[in-house]
Design a protein around this motif. Structure first.
Motif, PDB file in Angstrom:
ATOM      1  N   VAL A   1       0.850  -1.190   0.000  1.00  0.00           N
ATOM      2  CA  VAL A   1       0.000   0.000   0.000  1.00  0.00           C
ATOM      3  C   VAL A   1       0.887   1.243   0.000  1.00  0.00           C
ATOM      4  N   PHE A   2       0.542   2.177  -0.855  1.00  0.00           N
ATOM      5  CA  PHE A   2       1.280   3.432  -0.964  1.00  0.00           C
ATOM      6  C   PHE A   2       0.329   4.600  -0.720  1.00  0.00           C
ATOM      7  N   TYR A   3       0.748   5.566   0.093  1.00  0.00           N
ATOM      8  CA  TYR A   3       0.059   6.840   0.224  1.00  0.00           C
ATOM      9  C   TYR A   3       0.937   7.864  -0.489  1.00  0.00           C
ATOM     10  N   ASP A   4       0.508   8.213  -1.708  1.00  0.00           N
ATOM     11  CA  ASP A   4       1.353   9.006  -2.603  1.00  0.00           C
ATOM     12  C   ASP A   4       2.688   8.266  -2.782  1.00  0.00           C
ATOM     13  N   ASN A   5       3.808   8.847  -2.348  1.00  0.00           N
ATOM     14  CA  ASN A   5       5.095   8.178  -2.548  1.00  0.00           C
ATOM     15  C   ASN A   5       5.571   7.393  -1.330  1.00  0.00           C
ATOM     16  N   LYS A   6       4.770   7.420  -0.254  1.00  0.00           N
ATOM     17  CA  LYS A   6       5.168   6.707   0.969  1.00  0.00           C
ATOM     18  C   LYS A   6       4.578   5.308   0.984  1.00  0.00           C
ATOM     19  N   GLN A   7       5.434   4.299   1.191  1.00  0.00           N
ATOM     20  CA  GLN A   7       4.960   2.926   1.231  1.00  0.00           C
ATOM     21  C   GLN A   7       4.619   2.548   2.676  1.00  0.00           C
ATOM     22  N   ALA A   8       3.356   2.134   2.887  1.00  0.00           N
ATOM     23  CA  ALA A   8       2.893   1.799   4.236  1.00  0.00           C
ATOM     24  C   ALA A   8       2.883   0.297   4.482  1.00  0.00           C
ATOM     25  N   LEU A   9       2.700  -0.495   3.435  1.00  0.00           N
ATOM     26  CA  LEU A   9       2.728  -1.960   3.537  1.00  0.00           C
ATOM     27  C   LEU A   9       3.640  -2.522   2.461  1.00  0.00           C
ATOM     28  N   LYS A  10       4.389  -3.579   2.808  1.00  0.00           N
ATOM     29  CA  LYS A  10       5.348  -4.159   1.869  1.00  0.00           C
ATOM     30  C   LYS A  10       5.116  -5.662   1.734  1.00  0.00           C
ATOM     31  N   ASP A  11       4.524  -6.062   0.626  1.00  0.00           N
ATOM     32  CA  ASP A  11       4.408  -7.479   0.253  1.00  0.00           C
ATOM     33  C   ASP A  11       3.840  -8.337   1.390  1.00  0.00           C
ATOM     34  N   VAL A  12       2.706  -7.932   1.908  1.00  0.00           N
ATOM     35  CA  VAL A  12       2.068  -8.663   3.006  1.00  0.00           C
ATOM     36  C   VAL A  12       1.239  -9.815   2.443  1.00  0.00           C
ATOM     37  N   SER A  13       1.444 -11.000   2.980  1.00  0.00           N
ATOM     38  CA  SER A  13       0.660 -12.185   2.606  1.00  0.00           C
ATOM     39  C   SER A  13       0.089 -12.811   3.873  1.00  0.00           C
ATOM     40  N   LEU A  14      -1.204 -13.124   3.837  1.00  0.00           N
ATOM     41  CA  LEU A  14      -1.864 -13.670   5.023  1.00  0.00           C
ATOM     42  C   LEU A  14      -3.116 -14.430   4.609  1.00  0.00           C
ATOM     43  N   ASP A  15      -3.321 -15.593   5.214  1.00  0.00           N
ATOM     44  CA  ASP A  15      -4.552 -16.363   5.035  1.00  0.00           C
ATOM     45  C   ASP A  15      -5.415 -16.209   6.278  1.00  0.00           C
ATOM     46  N   VAL A  16      -6.718 -16.041   6.069  1.00  0.00           N
ATOM     47  CA  VAL A  16      -7.671 -15.946   7.175  1.00  0.00           C
ATOM     48  C   VAL A  16      -8.715 -17.037   6.981  1.00  0.00           C
ATOM     49  N   PHE A  17      -8.960 -17.803   8.039  1.00  0.00           N
ATOM     50  CA  PHE A  17      -9.830 -18.963   7.936  1.00  0.00           C
ATOM     51  C   PHE A  17     -11.185 -18.709   8.587  1.00  0.00           C
ATOM     52  N   GLU A  18     -12.191 -19.386   8.059  1.00  0.00           N
ATOM     53  CA  GLU A  18     -13.576 -19.214   8.484  1.00  0.00           C
ATOM     54  C   GLU A  18     -13.750 -19.547   9.965  1.00  0.00           C
ATOM     55  N   ASN A  19     -14.589 -18.720  10.637  1.00  0.00           N
ATOM     56  CA  ASN A  19     -14.940 -18.940  12.048  1.00  0.00           C
ATOM     57  C   ASN A  19     -13.727 -18.961  12.961  1.00  0.00           C
ATOM     58  N   GLU A  20     -12.709 -18.186  12.591  1.00  0.00           N
ATOM     59  CA  GLU A  20     -11.569 -17.974  13.469  1.00  0.00           C
ATOM     60  C   GLU A  20     -11.427 -16.484  13.756  1.00  0.00           C
ATOM     61  N   ILE A  21     -10.830 -16.175  14.906  1.00  0.00           N
ATOM     62  CA  ILE A  21     -10.469 -14.797  15.222  1.00  0.00           C
ATOM     63  C   ILE A  21      -8.982 -14.650  14.945  1.00  0.00           C
ATOM     64  N   THR A  22      -8.637 -13.747  14.051  1.00  0.00           N
ATOM     65  CA  THR A  22      -7.240 -13.470  13.718  1.00  0.00           C
ATOM     66  C   THR A  22      -6.879 -12.100  14.267  1.00  0.00           C
ATOM     67  N   SER A  23      -5.861 -12.051  15.124  1.00  0.00           N
ATOM     68  CA  SER A  23      -5.402 -10.773  15.694  1.00  0.00           C
ATOM     69  C   SER A  23      -4.210 -10.252  14.908  1.00  0.00           C
ATOM     70  N   LEU A  24      -4.208  -8.947  14.674  1.00  0.00           N
ATOM     71  CA  LEU A  24      -3.068  -8.266  14.066  1.00  0.00           C
ATOM     72  C   LEU A  24      -2.433  -7.411  15.151  1.00  0.00           C
ATOM     73  N   ILE A  25      -1.175  -7.701  15.503  1.00  0.00           N
ATOM     74  CA  ILE A  25      -0.493  -6.962  16.561  1.00  0.00           C
ATOM     75  C   ILE A  25       0.768  -6.309  16.010  1.00  0.00           C
ATOM     76  N   GLY A  26       1.315  -5.367  16.760  1.00  0.00           N
ATOM     77  CA  GLY A  26       2.542  -4.693  16.364  1.00  0.00           C
ATOM     78  C   GLY A  26       2.552  -3.258  16.838  1.00  0.00           C
ATOM     79  N   PRO A  27       3.693  -2.582  16.767  1.00  0.00           N
ATOM     80  CA  PRO A  27       3.807  -1.198  17.237  1.00  0.00           C
ATOM     81  C   PRO A  27       2.911  -0.252  16.443  1.00  0.00           C
ATOM     82  N   SER A  28       2.668   0.915  16.990  1.00  0.00           N
ATOM     83  CA  SER A  28       1.899   1.941  16.275  1.00  0.00           C
ATOM     84  C   SER A  28       2.589   2.279  14.954  1.00  0.00           C
ATOM     85  N   GLY A  29       1.774   2.443  13.904  1.00  0.00           N
ATOM     86  CA  GLY A  29       2.321   2.818  12.603  1.00  0.00           C
ATOM     87  C   GLY A  29       2.955   1.693  11.825  1.00  0.00           C
ATOM     88  N   CYS A  30       2.715   0.442  12.236  1.00  0.00           N
ATOM     89  CA  CYS A  30       3.378  -0.686  11.570  1.00  0.00           C
ATOM     90  C   CYS A  30       2.584  -1.221  10.382  1.00  0.00           C
TER      91      CYS A  30
END
Length: 266
Positions: free
Chosen positions: A26-55
């Motif tokens: 993901v890019f906001y103008d010329n700033k890249q906010a996400l880099k090649d993120v790959s993730l599978d999410v499965f049915e009827n599961e809770i998936t948590s995304l954790i990490g520092p602010s701005g990650c």
């Protein structure tokens, strides 16, 4: 014992992901906010995304129902499949996508309408009820699923903004449920709540998992450990590690995950 392990691994391998994200940037103008993120999410599961602010946690979450489309200068690359269909295909109606992939925000944001009209808003727009009786039933069912009906049954015509913070957040969850989604995205849904209200919302989230797939961004590692089956650790716009929650918290494979969990950074 080996045979049982082989069967278990086969079952896991055969389980199809509901959401498949591949190389999402993901890019906001010329700033890249996400880099090649790959993730599978499965049915009827809770998936948590954790990490520092701005990650990049919330940025990734907003990719899943195309909320980033509303941000000027934002560009999303990569592929996100929902039940095998590309949600960024030109044929996809974003309004219908956001009904199927509901969202609950960090700060409770009830509409300045009655409790009833807050919940009825989505079904009215999407034509989900053919008459008043059906709409009434949908509103009451959604409030019950959100654990709020007993508290507001006698004041459905009162303003939703007059509820307590925890009740407002459960009202927003009821509003999301009313359009009959398959997936619920939650962006730090408890960060503005007190511990008692947080406990109620966490209990609700665990109950909802029986019928919905839930992805939650949280700064609380304790919350992630309590309620989620899978956890993904984000750092500097990348996923460092993803796996079963218990495994990730007890024996992470990456030293950056270990450092974050033990409080050495973040």
């Amino acid at each position: 014992m080996q045979m049982l392990a082989d069967i278990a691994s086969t079952d896991t391998a055969e389980k199809n992901a509901m959401i498949e994200a591949r190389d999402v940037s993901v890019f906001y103008d010329n700033k890249q906010a996400l880099k090649d993120v790959s993730l599978d999410v499965f049915e009827n599961e809770i998936t948590s995304l954790i990490g520092p602010s701005g990650c990049g946690k919330s940025t990734f979450l907003r990719c899943l129902n195309r909320m980033n489309d509303t941000v000027a200068g934002c560009r999303v690359e990569g592929t996100i499949l929902l039940d095998g269909e590309d949600i960024y295909a030109s044929s996809v109606d974003e309004v219908l996508l956001r009904a199927r992939v509901g969202m609950v925000f960090q700060k409770p944001n009830p509409f300045p309408k009655s409790i009833y009209d807050n919940v009825a808003y989505g079904p009215r727009i999407h034509g989900l009820a053919k008459d008043k009786d059906e709409l009434d039933d949908l509103v009451l069912t959604s409030l019950e699923k959100a654990g709020l009906l007993k508290e507001v049954r006698d004041r459905l015509n009162a303003s939703g903004t007059g509820l307590s913070g925890g009740q407002q957040q459960r009202l927003c969850i009821a509003r999301a449920l009313a359009v009959q989604p398959d997936i619920i995205l939650m962006d730090e849904p408890c960060s503005a709540l007190d511990p008692i209200a947080t406990a109620k919302v966490e209990e609700l989230i665990e109950e909802l998992r029986q019928n919905y797939t839930i992805i939650i961004v949280t700064h609380s590692m304790q919350q992630a450990a309590r309620i989620s089956q899978k956890t993904a650790f984000f750092h500097l716009g990348e996923i460092v590690e993803v796996g079963d929650t218990e495994q990730l918290f007890t024996s992470p494979s990456d030293e950056r995950t270990q450092g974050y969990i033990t409080g050495r950074f973040g």
